[in-house]
Design an enzyme around this catalytic site. Structure first.
Site, mmCIF file in Angstrom:
data_model
loop_
_atom_site.group_PDB
_atom_site.id
_atom_site.type_symbol
_atom_site.label_atom_id
_atom_site.label_comp_id
_atom_site.label_asym_id
_atom_site.label_seq_id
_atom_site.Cartn_x
_atom_site.Cartn_y
_atom_site.Cartn_z
ATOM 1 N N ASP A 1 0.872 -1.178 0.000
ATOM 2 C CA ASP A 1 0.000 0.000 0.000
ATOM 3 C C ASP A 1 0.906 1.223 0.000
ATOM 4 O O ASP A 1 2.017 1.162 -0.506
ATOM 5 C CB ASP A 1 -0.937 -0.034 1.214
ATOM 6 C CG ASP A 1 -2.268 0.660 0.947
ATOM 7 O OD1 ASP A 1 -2.245 1.804 0.479
ATOM 8 O OD2 ASP A 1 -3.324 0.068 1.213
ATOM 9 N N HIS B 1 1.411 1.936 -3.286
ATOM 10 C CA HIS B 1 0.363 2.729 -3.929
ATOM 11 C C HIS B 1 0.840 4.153 -4.169
ATOM 12 O O HIS B 1 0.432 4.788 -5.143
ATOM 13 C CB HIS B 1 -0.899 2.738 -3.076
ATOM 14 C CG HIS B 1 -1.628 1.429 -3.087
ATOM 15 N ND1 HIS B 1 -2.804 1.217 -2.395
ATOM 16 C CD2 HIS B 1 -1.349 0.259 -3.715
ATOM 17 C CE1 HIS B 1 -3.213 -0.028 -2.592
ATOM 18 N NE2 HIS B 1 -2.338 -0.630 -3.377
#
Length: 547
Positions: free
Chosen positions: A296, A330
């Site tokens: 992430d 991300h």
């Protein structure tokens, strides 16, 4: 009349520039925050003396905890974890303790979920039921985790995973390891409690009137962060590899004087909520010389979510982030989306992002509130970015209106977020879907963004929507799609100076929306060619001045 009109545009743009530059003068690269590091006694407390056994089978929770407690009680020092594979349950840090994990040591946390008690924690900015973190500490001072060893959260034991995230061989091994598979065969669950929570779409947030007992039936689903330090002062994380976290890897919350130096943070790319580090409502922070490769966001700034975060009212502030490398993530450097307490005085420089979904990622949404301001970024290198190199979005997890859609503009309240006063310079990106994306809200523009000396080799150029006071100076947009190079929608007070782009574009600039205006283009080839600018959805030629 035309001369007066142009003069008004130039004057208004100059006023905006002067105001923003005056604000910037209060905070500068020559006046960086000062971070105080902890200092420890040299006394050493070897976990072997407390009965720890490095066989990978013996549970050493009690032995390690006794060493930490004894060290703190005697005025502090170093708790030494020597070479070996040390299996343990969750451990609590104590003040004046430096937990030192040597190079050939692996601190491995057990997969026995019963060792982790349910606690009231904080996740994604909300009061939540969680399993106890493998390493935790609250209201401590003068603490460190150091060395060159590995701290492994055994996160795969906690995580459900989709079949499409694994190779066929990996999927077969996962199913053979135990656990359960969804009825459609698409998702693997580590336990029945995790499967139940997923199927019932249960939420971990503690609602008024709920107790921890209300979450017993889905306990395994409440994955802990690997390291949570709350309300601590003078914290050092140095040299250690933190890996395979059940959820976020490193989560300092409401801490002051935090130093993170030369750590390695690793999570699988399929790890849900596998953030590298989430610095939440902290003050005086240094993150340097570290490497992040996670599922992430890589390096993330937060400060609470929605009303709860606004009531806390603690911004993350006075932060230095330098000489870091982010691989899969991300976002390379991220602010939000839980930023309701605000963020300010953040300095990011000399960092590289390789293969992240987004490079510089700033995200929020209606309902968050909070002001993010005085953010300084320079000397950033990016390669093989999946989506956007530089990204501002105030519609995170929301559907934005279409370009010509008539909407009722909400009233500005304390729940309206704000992004303003960003200074980004010397950015090079080789490969991305889009170079620059800025999208504010109709009721609250993204304001005063200064982008200087950018070289962006991407598929698409730039999109600027609902923004005010955007300054592009010496920006090179080498994009494959050139109709247009720069798309503008309902944005005002734009300065485009020295823009370079792919030769012979079909369109340099597309201006859209009746709210657009005061767009000044200077020192840019072909900007005087009327065929290089188009106007749609209420926009007209008076909105752009080319020099």
């Amino acid at each position: 009349m035309i001369k007066n009109f142009i003069a008004c545009i130039v004057s208004s743009v100059a006023m905006i520039s002067a105001t923003a530059q005056s604000t910037a003068a209060k905070f500068s690269w020559t006046n960086l925050p000062t971070i105080t590091e902890p200092v420890f006694k040299k006394d050493t407390f070897n976990v072997l003396r407390y009965g720890a056994v490095a066989d990978g089978l013996t549970l050493n929770t009690t032995s390690i905890s006794k060493a930490i407690d004894d060290c703190s009680a005697r005025g502090g020092g170093v708790v030494l974890v020597p070479g070996g594979l040390w299996l343990t349950g969750p451990i609590e840090m104590k003040s004046n303790v430096n937990l030192h994990v040597v190079r050939d040591a692996v601190l491995l946390f057990t997969t026995d979920f019963n060792q982790y008690k349910l606690i009231e924690g904080n996740f994604e900015g909300s009061r939540s039921a969680r399993n106890q973190s493998p390493i935790g500490g609250t209201n401590l001072e003068n603490i460190a985790i150091s060395g060159r060893g590995v701290i492994d959260g055994n996160g795969d034991a906690w995580r459900m995973v989709g079949r499409d995230r694994l190779t066929e061989a990996e999927w077969k091994r996962k199913v053979a390891s135990g656990g359960l598979v969804s009825s459609d065969g698409r998702t693997w669950f580590p336990s029945a409690k995790t499967k139940l929570a997923f199927e019932q779409k249960r939420n971990a947030t503690l609602q008024p009137g709920q107790t921890l007992k209300d979450f017993d039936d889905i306990k395994d689903y409440l994955r802990p962060n690997l390291l949570v330090l709350a309300n601590c002062k003078k914290v050092l994380l140095e040299g250690v590899t933190f890996q395979n976290s059940p959820a976020w890897c490193l989560h300092p919350l409401l801490c002051e004087d935090l130093t993170v130096r030369a750590v390695q943070v690793k999570n699988p790319d399929y790890a849900q909520n596998g953030d590298g580090i989430d610095v939440e409502s902290c003050k005086n922070v240094l993150i340097e010389g570290s490497t992040f490769d996670c599922g992430d966001d890589g390096i993330c700034i937060k400060s609470g979510r929605d009303e709860e975060g606004r009531k806390r009212g603690k911004p993350t502030e006075n932060v230095i982030i330098r000489n870091n490398l982010v691989y899969k993530a991300h976002g390379g450097f991220v602010i939000g989306s839980e930023m309701s307490g605000g963020a300010r005085n953040v300095f990011v420089y000399d960092c590289s992002f390789m293969g992240t979904d987004i490079g510089l990622r700033f995200k929020t949404a209606r309902g968050r509130g909070g002001v993010v301001e005085n953010i300084y970024v320079k000397n950033i290198r990016m390669k093989d970015i999946v989506h956007d190199a530089v990204f501002f979005d105030m519609y995170y997890f929301m559907k934005p209106p279409a370009a010509n859609e008539k909407i009722v503009v909400p009233t500005v309240t304390e729940a309206t977020p704000q992004f303003q006063n960003f200074y980004i310079s010397n950015v090079v990106c080789n490969g991305a879907e889009r170079g620059l994306f800025i999208r504010g809200l109709p009721e609250m523009s993204v304001k005063n963004i200064y982008l200087d000396n950018l070289v962006l080799k991407t598929a698409k150029g730039a999109e600027i929507i609902e923004a005010d006071g955007i300054h592009l100076n010496n920006v090179q947009l080498f994009s494959q799609t050139t109709k247009p190079v720069i798309y503008v929608e309902n944005s005002n007070h734009l300065e485009l100076n020295g823009i370079r782009y792919t030769a012979n574009p079909e369109r340099l600039l597309s201006v859209n929306g009746e709210k657009s205006g005061n767009i000044v283009v200077t020192n840019t080839a072909s900007s005087n060619n009327p065929n290089m600018v188009e106007f749609n959805h209420g926009a007209n030629a008076t909105m752009v001045t080319a020099k």
